[in-house]
Design a protein around this motif. Structure first.
Motif, PDB file in Angstrom:
ATOM      1  N   SER A 150       2.646  -2.808   4.890  1.00 60.97           N
ATOM      2  CA  SER A 150       1.360  -2.468   4.302  1.00 60.97           C
ATOM      3  C   SER A 150       1.130  -3.282   3.035  1.00 60.97           C
ATOM      4  O   SER A 150       2.076  -3.680   2.356  1.00 60.97           O
ATOM      5  CB  SER A 150       1.337  -0.975   3.952  1.00 60.97           C
ATOM      6  N   THR A 151      -0.131  -3.503   2.705  1.00 57.33           N
ATOM      7  CA  THR A 151      -0.486  -4.176   1.454  1.00 57.33           C
ATOM      8  C   THR A 151      -0.706  -3.190   0.311  1.00 57.33           C
ATOM      9  O   THR A 151      -0.968  -3.603  -0.822  1.00 57.33           O
ATOM     10  CB  THR A 151      -1.777  -4.997   1.643  1.00 57.33           C
ATOM     11  N   ALA A 152      -0.579  -1.897   0.575  1.00 62.04           N
ATOM     12  CA  ALA A 152      -1.015  -0.875  -0.379  1.00 62.04           C
ATOM     13  C   ALA A 152      -0.257  -0.897  -1.703  1.00 62.04           C
ATOM     14  O   ALA A 152      -0.852  -0.859  -2.778  1.00 62.04           O
ATOM     15  CB  ALA A 152      -0.906   0.508   0.255  1.00 62.04           C
ATOM     16  N   LYS A 153       1.073  -0.928  -1.643  1.00 60.32           N
ATOM     17  CA  LYS A 153       1.851  -0.777  -2.875  1.00 60.32           C
ATOM     18  C   LYS A 153       1.806  -2.016  -3.753  1.00 60.32           C
ATOM     19  O   LYS A 153       1.793  -1.924  -4.979  1.00 60.32           O
ATOM     20  CB  LYS A 153       3.314  -0.436  -2.535  1.00 60.32           C
ATOM     21  N   ALA A 154       1.782  -3.198  -3.147  1.00 60.49           N
ATOM     22  CA  ALA A 154       1.817  -4.432  -3.935  1.00 60.49           C
ATOM     23  C   ALA A 154       0.431  -4.914  -4.342  1.00 60.49           C
ATOM     24  O   ALA A 154       0.274  -5.503  -5.426  1.00 60.49           O
ATOM     25  CB  ALA A 154       2.524  -5.534  -3.148  1.00 60.49           C
TER      26      ALA A 154
END
Length: 445
Positions: free
Chosen positions: A291-295
């Motif tokens: 996922s791209t969410a945390k970074a």
């Protein structure tokens, strides 16, 4: 009739809807025992098979659970009640360490990426019939997978990790099948499994990931899928080590029919290497999701996944019948962020690492057991979860109760360090020490 609530209906769908209304309104509270099949059938004047069909529907929707002769009861956390609802209201002035969000200061600005995406998109608008994925997204995602030793496979994109995992599970499993999940583990996944009508089999873990003997036990009990977090495990911070990965691959190789799902949501915020269990492809069907969410930010609802050709093809096929594709404008934005190296993973990992280490060291100084090998969370086992959360709230700190993340594992609390400044580390450690009783070192499960 149950207390003040009367189950109604003549058809299975009507009976199921009546129970769901009671659960949704709170009149049928979690844990409430439902009437036996024949008793409810007699009360409603219907065939027992009709009630059995209604209860089966409710089980498949994650509303109730059945334990043989002990009867059927409302689940402790029905699918209509997300685990995020388990918690405390955070009064004004209380520092909130409960939400699990990344540090906004470490997220990249999106202006340049959005401008670049709009430019690419504007030159050639995406119309019906266009490929689901842009060439650049596939190229960059596949290169990153290759760099981490993830086996070759086609690439797909979904609207976040949970969307990917739901589609993968639905591609292979049917209601009633069992899924081995980490315990404690990601609350949204623990909600998703019963919502799909699947049964969760809890797997304890330590700092190096799921315990091989526990995974073996779950697979022998009939688990048809295993979901593992490679790094930055939520809530414990566990990261699968190289030796643990080898052990788990050996276990999986004896069960090649099991679906392996790996969640690498820590990509971009963790400096520990990934040790994919899919390396060597010990099972016939597998996927690894990023996922791209945390970074890059939770609002970038995009995850990329790769896996065996059959599984990825099933995910793509079902996706075509739903949303169709992930917006190319969003794909272009993520591509621009990747190409522009908008995030320095080493710097982000170091920032979270400093905060985690400082808190872990401060807690150790008080004799408090805590865990946080990677990522942005610290997990503290406690003997009295409710009491610890309440006392910390009174001391000015909001933390996440472990009930959000547990099935059968002992109580605990989760603290997210992304919101923690250096001068707060000592005070929050003091407050935690005062709120919990240091116990003997233990596994998470």
């Amino acid at each position: 009739m149950l207390g003040e609530y009367r189950i109604e209906g003549r058809r299975a769908a009507e009976i199921a809807a009546s129970v769901e209304r009671g659960v949704g309104s709170g009149e049928l509270e979690p844990g409430r025992l439902l009437p036996p099949l024949r008793a409810l059938a007699d009360e409603l004047g219907v065939n027992p098979n009709t009630v059995a069909a209604a209860y089966r529907t409710l089980r498949e929707r994650g509303v109730i659970e059945t334990a043989g002769r002990r009867g059927s009861r409302v689940r402790r956390r029905p699918a209509t009640t997300p685990r995020e609802a388990i918690g405390v209201e955070v009064p004004e002035g209380v520092r909130n360490l409960s939400q699990g969000n990344p540090d906004p200061a470490l997220l990249p600005p999106l202006d340049a990426a959005l401008t670049a995406a709009a430019h690419r998109h504007g030159r050639r608008p995406t119309l019906y019939g266009a490929p689901a994925l842009t060439d650049d997204l596939v190229r960059l995602a596949r290169a990153a997978f290759d760099a981490d030793g993830v086996p070759p496979g086609p690439v797909a994109a979904t609207s976040g990790s949970l969307d990917a995992i739901e589609r993968v599970l639905a591609a292979h499993l049917k209601p009633g099948d069992a899924v081995a999940v980490e315990d404690p583990g990601w609350g949204s996944l623990l909600d998703l499994v019963p919502a799909l009508g699947l049964k969760a089999l809890p797997v304890p873990l330590d700092d190096d990931g799921p315990l091989p003997d526990a995974v073996e036990r779950a697979l022998r009990q009939g688990a048809r899928a295993l979901v593992v977090t490679g790094r930055a495990q939520n809530p414990t911070g566990a990261a699968v080590s190289a030796p643990r990965a080898r052990e788990l691959r050996r276990v999986l190789a004896a069960h090649p029919g099991v679906l392996l799902v790996e969640d690498d949501h820590g990509h971009g915020i963790v400096d520990l290497p990934l040790h994919p269990l899919a390396a060597g492809e010990p099972t016939d069907h597998w996927v690894l999701v990023r996922s791209t969410a945390k970074a890059y930010g939770p609002d970038l609802r995009l995850a990329v996944l790769t896996g065996d050709a059959v599984t990825v093809d099933r995910v793509r096929g079902r996706q075509r019948l739903g949303p169709g594709w992930v917006s190319h404008l969003l794909q272009h934005t993520v591509t621009a962020l990747w190409e522009g190296r908008a995030v320095d993973p080493a710097a982000v990992a170091a920032s979270y690492g400093r905060r985690r280490t400082a808190l872990l060291d401060a807690l150790a100084g008080h004799g408090v057991e805590a865990h946080g090998r990677s990522g942005m969370n610290v997990w503290v086992p406690v003997p009295d979860e409710t009491g610890a959360v309440t006392r910390l709230l009174q001391a000015g700190w909001a933390v996440a109760p472990g009930a959000r993340f547990r099935i059968a594992s002992p109580p605990g609390i989760r603290l997210t360090v992304s919101a923690l400044s250096g001068d707060e580390t000592g005070p929050v450690a003091d407050a935690v020490a005062a709120a919990v009783r240091p116990g003997e070192a233990r596994r998470y499960g």
